[in-house]
Scaffold this motif. Structure first.
Motif, PDB file in Angstrom:
ATOM      1  N   GLY A   3       1.046  -1.165  -0.160  1.00  9.77           N
ATOM      2  CA  GLY A   3      -0.334  -0.106  -0.253  1.00  9.77           C
ATOM      3  C   GLY A   3       1.091   0.952  -0.042  1.00  9.77           C
ATOM      4  N   ALA A   4       0.252   2.329  -0.250  1.00 12.71           N
ATOM      5  CA  ALA A   4       0.481   3.751  -0.574  1.00 12.71           C
ATOM      6  C   ALA A   4      -0.270   4.597   0.232  1.00 12.71           C
ATOM      7  N   THR A   5       0.232   5.575   0.366  1.00 10.66           N
ATOM      8  CA  THR A   5      -0.631   7.325   1.141  1.00 10.66           C
ATOM      9  C   THR A   5      -0.658   7.926   0.105  1.00 10.66           C
TER      10      THR A   5
ATOM     11  N   TYR B   9       1.884   8.539  -6.746  1.00 16.94           N
ATOM     12  CA  TYR B   9       1.716   7.857  -8.053  1.00 16.94           C
ATOM     13  C   TYR B   9       1.521   6.746  -8.744  1.00 16.94           C
ATOM     14  N   GLU B  10       3.156   7.436  -9.793  1.00 19.34           N
ATOM     15  CA  GLU B  10       3.877   6.265 -10.506  1.00 19.34           C
ATOM     16  C   GLU B  10       4.845   5.207  -9.773  1.00 19.34           C
TER      17      GLU B  10
ATOM     18  N   LYS C 182      -8.559   9.211 -11.626  1.00 19.26           N
ATOM     19  CA  LYS C 182      -7.797   8.401 -12.371  1.00 19.26           C
ATOM     20  C   LYS C 182      -6.452   7.933 -11.710  1.00 19.26           C
ATOM     21  N   TRP C 183      -5.515   8.869 -11.841  1.00 19.19           N
ATOM     22  CA  TRP C 183      -4.278   7.799 -10.584  1.00 19.19           C
ATOM     23  C   TRP C 183      -5.318   6.532  -9.928  1.00 19.19           C
ATOM     24  N   ILE C 184      -5.822   6.794  -9.185  1.00 19.83           N
ATOM     25  CA  ILE C 184      -6.602   5.592  -8.276  1.00 19.83           C
ATOM     26  C   ILE C 184      -6.957   4.262  -9.412  1.00 19.83           C
ATOM     27  N   LYS C 185      -7.704   4.679 -10.536  1.00 18.73           N
ATOM     28  CA  LYS C 185      -7.939   4.024 -11.369  1.00 18.73           C
ATOM     29  C   LYS C 185      -6.584   3.174 -11.760  1.00 18.73           C
ATOM     30  N   GLU C 186      -5.748   4.062 -12.371  1.00 16.42           N
ATOM     31  CA  GLU C 186      -3.971   3.560 -13.560  1.00 16.42           C
ATOM     32  C   GLU C 186      -3.607   2.632 -12.000  1.00 16.42           C
ATOM     33  N   ILE C 187      -3.589   2.934 -11.083  1.00 20.56           N
ATOM     34  CA  ILE C 187      -2.937   2.072  -9.818  1.00 20.56           C
ATOM     35  C   ILE C 187      -3.832   0.906  -9.943  1.00 20.56           C
ATOM     36  N   ASP C 188      -5.017   0.786 -10.012  1.00 17.97           N
ATOM     37  CA  ASP C 188      -6.332  -0.789  -9.903  1.00 17.97           C
ATOM     38  C   ASP C 188      -5.782  -1.367  -8.350  1.00 17.97           C
TER      39      ASP C 188
END
Length: 284
Positions: free
Chosen positions: A176-178, A198-199, A226-232
């Motif tokens: 996980g990441a905050t 995020y990256e 969008k970030w959350i969706k791409e991290i999945d």
């Protein structure tokens, strides 16, 4: 074919998944399709979702974490809102662990701890085991200990997810990441900025990823969603500050829209402290 019975809690969880899929797909979704959707992921993702559905602490509860474990404690990120650092420097300042403040260290005694099968263990709530100052050898020893308990999930959380790419984790690890916001607010923390976190998480190939948007800071809705969706991630925690730090918070209506956008992607969302911003009147 034999009939399979399910508990009311599991049925309610499946109905939530079906409802979220309906919003996402724009058509009716029954329980059979919801089950097929859950089973379409990787083996580890399916196993973890099964653990959540079978647990008394289901996704509608406060948390899935059953216990915490602090083999490494302390952190050098110096986050403005960090309750653990304040606790270490105040009430625990005369203890053996925190006599040197919040400097990272390894607790050898914790590497002898045993864990029962099942459930989720939160690793190092009193620090960040991927903080600067944490030696690679310490992390490797923690990971080796985690591998001894394959029937138990271990949840890691960091603001320095680049280091996930440097180690090999057993399959029972939730990485996980905050990411409190999509905006890089350097005055809040010395940790890598949210854009870099995020990256690192987006590029991380791992079936069990987790994002904590907590304490939530003001954000740009389309970008953060969008970030959350791409991290999945398999799950997301979203919540406001609990310690009256007077942070730059978003209005509650913006947070609620983010929650709905993430749920529409079929991601499990845990609502932590959801309340009006302390300066909510400014948004009226």
């Amino acid at each position: 074919m034999a009939t399979i019975s399910i508990t009311e809690d599991v049925k309610e969880a499946l109905l939530r998944v079906a409802s979220e899929l309906q919003l996402k797909l724009g058509r009716k979704v029954d329980l059979d399709e919801a089950i097929r959707y859950l089973l379409s992921g990787s083996l580890e993702r399916r196993k973890f979702l099964s653990t959540i559905l079978d647990s008394k602490e289901s996704p509608r509860m406060f948390s899935i974490v059953g216990e915490t474990w602090n083999p490494i404690y302390g952190c050098l990120h110096n986050c403005q809102y960090c309750w653990a650092r304040k606790l270490a420097r105040d009430r625990l300042r005369n203890s053996r662990k925190y006599s040197n403040g919040f400097q990272p260290n390894l607790d050898e005694r914790e590497l002898k701890r045993e864990f029962k099968p099942g459930g989720v263990v939160f690793v190092s709530d009193m620090g960040d085991i991927f903080s600067p100052g944490v030696e690679d050898e310490w992390i490797e020893r923690v990971i080796e200990h985690v591998s001894r308990f394959p029937q138990t999930y271990f949840l890691f959380l960091t603001k320095n997810p680049f280091r996930y790419h440097e180690f090999s984790f057993p399959s029972n690890s939730i990485l996980g990441a905050t990411i409190e916001t999509n905006r890089d607010m350097k005055e809040v923390s010395r940790a890598p900025p949210p854009s870099e976190r995020y990256e690192a998480m987006r590029k991380l190939e791992w079936p069990l990823k987790f994002i904590a948007v907590e304490p939530i800071l003001d954000f740009d809705p389309e970008i953060l969603a969008k970030w959350i969706k791409e991290i999945d991630p398999v799950m997301v925690y979203i919540g406001y500050d609990n310690y009256n730090n007077k942070l730059l918070e978003p209005p509650i209506r913006k947070t609620e829209r983010l929650i709905e956008a993430v749920k529409a992607e079929g991601i499990i969302v845990f609502r932590k402290t959801i309340r009006p911003a302390w300066n909510e009147d400014l948004y009226l």
